[in-house]
Design a protein around this motif. Structure first.
Motif, PDB file in Angstrom:
ATOM      1  N   LEU A 112       0.825  -1.213   0.000  1.00  0.00           N
ATOM      2  CA  LEU A 112       0.000   0.000   0.000  1.00  0.00           C
ATOM      3  C   LEU A 112       0.856   1.258   0.000  1.00  0.00           C
ATOM      4  CD1 LEU A 112      -2.779  -1.103   2.513  1.00  0.00           C
ATOM      5  CD2 LEU A 112      -3.038  -0.746   0.043  1.00  0.00           C
ATOM      6  N   ALA A 145       0.994   3.879  -3.197  1.00  0.00           N
ATOM      7  CA  ALA A 145       0.614   5.280  -3.019  1.00  0.00           C
ATOM      8  C   ALA A 145       1.711   6.228  -3.501  1.00  0.00           C
ATOM      9  CB  ALA A 145       0.295   5.547  -1.551  1.00  0.00           C
ATOM     10  N   ASP A 194       4.479  -3.465  -7.343  1.00  0.00           N
ATOM     11  CA  ASP A 194       4.244  -2.036  -7.134  1.00  0.00           C
ATOM     12  C   ASP A 194       5.289  -1.185  -7.841  1.00  0.00           C
ATOM     13  OD1 ASP A 194       1.890  -2.202  -5.369  1.00  0.00           O
ATOM     14  OD2 ASP A 194       3.292  -3.242  -4.056  1.00  0.00           O
ATOM     15  N   LEU A 214       4.508   6.926  -1.981  1.00  0.00           N
ATOM     16  CA  LEU A 214       5.029   7.711  -0.864  1.00  0.00           C
ATOM     17  C   LEU A 214       6.480   7.368  -0.568  1.00  0.00           C
ATOM     18  CD1 LEU A 214       2.032   7.339   1.626  1.00  0.00           C
ATOM     19  CD2 LEU A 214       2.600   9.340   0.248  1.00  0.00           C
TER      20      LEU A 214
END
Length: 102
Positions: free
Chosen positions: A28, A32, A79, A34
């Motif tokens: 996650l 995102a 990812d 980040l």
């Protein structure tokens, strides 16, 4: 070893569950887009900012170790693949959705 010494193995599910939560958190976080500085900044205005910053502080070495493992093995995860595709599209089409072909 456990069978040989007739030791009953317990607690495996809990470890697997925790491992799954860390995997999910890493996914996650990376999805995102980040980094740890962004996460710390997001934690500041949170109503429980002390706990959020502590969690970020604990998460940082886990994330860094994971990223180092990927670098050491010259691999990327799902990812990373998605992030690289987004970066490519952003650079190629200059963040202008109207320039993307149909």
């Amino acid at each position: 070893m456990h069978l040989k010494h007739k030791i009953r193995l317990i607690g495996t599910y809990r470890y697997q569950k925790q491992q799954g939560l860390l995997t999910q958190a890493l996914g996650l976080f990376k999805a995102a887009g980040l980094d740890i500085k962004n996460l710390m900044a997001l934690a500041r205005p949170h109503e429980d900012h002390s706990r959020m910053q502590a969690a970020t502080f604990l998460f940082d070495p886990i994330h860094e170790a994971y990223q180092q493992q990927l670098r050491d093995t010259d691999t990327i995860d799902f990812d990373d693949m998605v992030g690289k595709a987004i970066d490519y599209l952003d650079c190629t089409y200059n963040l202008n959705p109207s320039s993307i072909p149909p």
